[in-house]
Scaffold this motif. Sequence first.
Motif, PDB file in Angstrom:
ATOM      1  N   UNK B  68       0.846  -1.209   0.000  1.00  0.00           N
ATOM      2  CA  UNK B  68       0.000   0.000   0.000  1.00  0.00           C
ATOM      3  C   UNK B  68       0.873   1.248   0.000  1.00  0.00           C
ATOM      4  N   UNK B  69       1.872   1.281   0.874  1.00  0.00           N
ATOM      5  CA  UNK B  69       2.728   2.466   0.975  1.00  0.00           C
ATOM      6  C   UNK B  69       3.560   2.636  -0.301  1.00  0.00           C
ATOM      7  N   UNK B  72       1.398   4.075  -3.018  1.00  0.00           N
ATOM      8  CA  UNK B  72       1.134   5.513  -2.768  1.00  0.00           C
ATOM      9  C   UNK B  72       2.347   6.366  -3.134  1.00  0.00           C
ATOM     10  N   UNK B  73       3.514   5.910  -2.673  1.00  0.00           N
ATOM     11  CA  UNK B  73       4.727   6.711  -2.881  1.00  0.00           C
ATOM     12  C   UNK B  73       5.109   6.759  -4.360  1.00  0.00           C
ATOM     13  N   UNK B  75       3.030   6.413  -6.900  1.00  0.00           N
ATOM     14  CA  UNK B  75       2.066   7.251  -7.623  1.00  0.00           C
ATOM     15  C   UNK B  75       2.367   8.732  -7.387  1.00  0.00           C
ATOM     16  N   UNK B  76       2.737   9.051  -6.146  1.00  0.00           N
ATOM     17  CA  UNK B  76       3.068  10.462  -5.835  1.00  0.00           C
ATOM     18  C   UNK B  76       4.226  10.930  -6.713  1.00  0.00           C
ATOM     19  N   UNK B  78       5.121   9.780  -9.611  1.00  0.00           N
ATOM     20  CA  UNK B  78       4.691   9.914 -11.015  1.00  0.00           C
ATOM     21  C   UNK B  78       3.806  11.150 -11.179  1.00  0.00           C
ATOM     22  N   UNK B  85      10.301  13.051  -4.540  1.00  0.00           N
ATOM     23  CA  UNK B  85       9.276  12.027  -4.297  1.00  0.00           C
ATOM     24  C   UNK B  85       9.743  10.664  -4.807  1.00  0.00           C
ATOM     25  N   UNK B  88      12.218   9.293  -2.371  1.00  0.00           N
ATOM     26  CA  UNK B  88      11.542   8.800  -1.158  1.00  0.00           C
ATOM     27  C   UNK B  88      10.928   7.431  -1.418  1.00  0.00           C
ATOM     28  N   UNK B 321      12.184   4.061  12.265  1.00  0.00           N
ATOM     29  CA  UNK B 321      11.265   4.339  11.151  1.00  0.00           C
ATOM     30  C   UNK B 321      11.814   5.592  10.478  1.00  0.00           C
ATOM     31  N   UNK B 322      12.405   5.467   9.289  1.00  0.00           N
ATOM     32  CA  UNK B 322      13.066   6.649   8.713  1.00  0.00           C
ATOM     33  C   UNK B 322      12.090   7.693   8.201  1.00  0.00           C
ATOM     34  N   UNK B 323      12.472   8.947   8.360  1.00  0.00           N
ATOM     35  CA  UNK B 323      11.806  10.033   7.636  1.00  0.00           C
ATOM     36  C   UNK B 323      12.500  10.063   6.277  1.00  0.00           C
ATOM     37  N   UNK B 324      11.790   9.600   5.254  1.00  0.00           N
ATOM     38  CA  UNK B 324      12.442   9.327   3.974  1.00  0.00           C
ATOM     39  C   UNK B 324      13.043  10.574   3.351  1.00  0.00           C
TER      40      UNK B 324
END
Lengths: 565, 447
Positions: B68-69, B72-73, B75-76, B78, B85, B88, B321-324
């Motif tokens: 799922x993530x 989302x990432x 698609x963002x 693209x 983006x 990330x 949990x990284x902040x990408x």
Amino acid sequence: MWPTCAAEAIKSDSLARVLPSGALGFVEVDNLAGQIQRLRQSQLMKLVLESPEYQEAIKTPQYKQGMAFIKVAETILDMDVWKASDTLLGGQLALALYPKADSKAPEPLLILRASEAAGLEKIRLRLMPFVALAGDKIQRKEEAGGLETFQLEDKLFVALKQNWMVASPRRELALRAVGLLNGQKDGVLAFEPPFAKLREQMGTSHFVQVGVNLEALRTAINARMNVPAQFDNGAASLLFQAVAELATRSPYFGATLDVDDKGFSLVTGLAGGPKSLAPEHQWYFSDPKTGGTAPLPAVPGLIGGIGLYSDFSAWYRNREKLLVERVQPEFDKFESGIKTLLPGRDFADDILPALGRTITLVAAHQTYTHLGGGEPAMKLPGFGLVFDLAKPQEGGDLFQLLFQTIATLTNFGAAESGNQPWVMVAESYKDISISLMRHLKKPAGKQLPVVYNFMPCAARVGNRFVLTSSPSLCKQLVDAFQKPAPAAPINKNLNIELFPTELALLAERNLDLLTARAVQSGKDAESSKRGIEGILKLMRTVDTIKLYSTVKEDRFQFRLEGQWK
Amino acid sequence: MSIEKPSGILAPVDWQQRTWSRAEAKHLLWRAQFGASAQEIARVHADGPAKTLARLLAPQPESTAFTAADSLLHRAAMDTGSADDLKAWWLHRLFHSANPLTEKLTLFWHNHFATSIAKVRSTAAMSTQNGLCRREALGSFRRLLHGMTQDGAMLVWLDGNANRRRHANENFAREIMELFALGEGNYSEKDIKEAARAFTGWHVREDQYWFNRAQHDEGIKTVFGKTGALGGGEVVDLCLAQKACPRFLATKLLRAFVLPQPTEAMVAALAARLRAHDFAMAAVMGELLASELFHGIQTRGTIIKGPAELALGALRALDGQPNLRTVNAVMSLLGQDIFQPATVKGWEGGRMWITSASLLQRANFAAALTGTNQLGSIQSPDARARGADTAPAAIVAHYTDLLLARPPAQESRQRLESYFADATGDGADRIRGLLHLIMAMPEFQLM
């Protein structure tokens, strides 16, 4: 001693009437408990309590510590926290700051008028054992007229009587307030000229009222309150310099806040109108008699906008007086740059005189029918910039030239970066000729890149020049400006309006992208989505938010107003 | 035809004769992915080498949350067309994917075929190229090299459109030979000139390969002694057939996964395996990671961590949990801006990762990771210590074992214990201080 006749203008039970004169400023709050109650029962609070963020917050040790503290306080007071809040905050509360000899830090004075004497008495009785436990540290006295005083070493003096309480580090100051509460008439803060003026111009009955005696501040700091005579930043000068100049002459700065079931209103104000300023500072203000910026154009799906009314030409002409020498060469560079975009035209002589006094920026939902079936996956609003033109034909031609030049330059950039070039075409809409830049090739597919949010358009509609990022918004603006003009212009220099429900709709259309941003910061997709949806629900409870300024002969005010559903 | 098992230095370790320790498990994980948490090391230690290697080499199903993530990432990236983006999105895969070796090799191939979005300017084209690297990460280098010569991003990057019948552009052919297949000194200028003619008309239109027949030189060419009306695909096959090709690749693989300065014998041995498997990477990597050479003590702590290994490895080791976005910014400061390698040669790596400036940035990274939440959250160190032996020696042993490739010198260990014993603040603060010190040690820069 101030004239007592002014007392007629003041709300009979205002605490400003019992604050001693000489304060640098004060804050008065009326029925805070009522507003807390309103908030507790509101839809907003319901949404906050249901939000995932709140549900997470109640699991934190800090929240648990806070709840434990409340339980302890409720046990001590023998009443629940809301009853205590009703008793202590259901009446009035005022805090004033007074200059202190030999110190930069001012001295506070607090007056509390509880909603009911019995409740305050109950709290007092429940706290008495702690006074006894404090031993010599607190000196308690029962004085004449039912006054009870407490002196906490040399740090705090508190006086209680019936439903009110006065507290200050300085006993003499607190006793002056006690005298006023007992009916004395002399030395009242509300009758001092700056505060009397403030109450006359901003009203006396508010949930919160703040007043600052600028005359006293000027004496304490310096005559201009550190406002420079010349600014070193052009943007700051455009936005703030004239207002800052007004503040150096105003006797007061005031602010009020009112909240009811339909919304809130925060007003800040200064005394004095444009005529009280030197000519070089008057350009910012609209003429109180003839009006200022018009309301935002009524286009469908309006998300928000800014209208700014000022004599920009006068600001530019006065730039050597308004700005320091160091920044003047920047104007020469700017003029050289403008000549590249508008060959053969001079900014000061040709362009500024063609401009009117109102510039409007709007953002609204856009449609994508012109793209032939596809839509950008990331949906941006259409943006529109509207210039009023003093000389419609000449100004219109200048802006058209600017539009053409930018199109050409953009195509050079497109060629370098491999993007689709634009082709300028013309379209007639309701007898208005619209120039628009369409992409050379019609995009294929349903999900398009972000760049397809932009198809710049330009049109002159009467004495306005319209530049937009989308054809649908351009046509909607043409429609709006072809309708009969609305009522007389509203007398606003600045008018900002935001429609959060529409903004929430835009965010909803980009929900996946917003969720992706949250995931990028390290959160998981599911909880991020829930959090964003919670924020959107909150946004939908607000109808409008407006920030605007009003100009009168003797006052200038900024108003922030919100209306909720 | 069956392929003979590797022998000599590439012979598999006989784990009947040697102990599969936690240290072995940690060594394998740090090399085959980006760092390892205590739980991962324990799992791999329990599973043993055969099961672990099988899991690393075979495609593993991704979790629903990851998919799922990831979707989302992607698609963002693209939708916005933003390079940040896109970065990330990949960082999320590098860190969270259930196929870490595939991702590590994808980064290896990205560096090998170094292509920068700064010139390509298309997230879609870069994503397609990245997909090709991932698909063939443990697939076939033969298919990968062929695919790369018809990749839209690569054709933009190496000016494919400038390669025309009457004006052959040598750039594309030169980079294939020098950087992708053979290395310098293994081809002649004439080979490049003739190969360039074979690639004429290999153009790109709307980010896709497009064979522009009108611009293709169909004449006779001679490359590596073979003459004919050669096309681009045949030139690629000729490159793959050269002796230098597997040697060139073997050197790079050994530097990235085994040790920084491989000997001639090591290169020759691995090149032979590449040839034997016809560049099938899963087989080659399986043999390499199971070999005596890989598990030899002389390889431990010899490779300088690249920024991705440093940043993502530390976060993974500490269950973070990284902040990408911020991790990407830090990696860029440290010299590894993914999707944007500095030159056509990619990141040189090794000692080149360490400069006086980058060393300072590495120390700043350690401070930011242990002292703030800017780079993401790390699991509360206090919780980690809870229930365990909280004596300074035990805490220091736990974290040095987790973060360092080799045990620290006695003197260093004593210093750390002394710091921890004397440190003030609550348990979490003291452990964060200790982690900062460990991550500032020169030993932490190695894996």
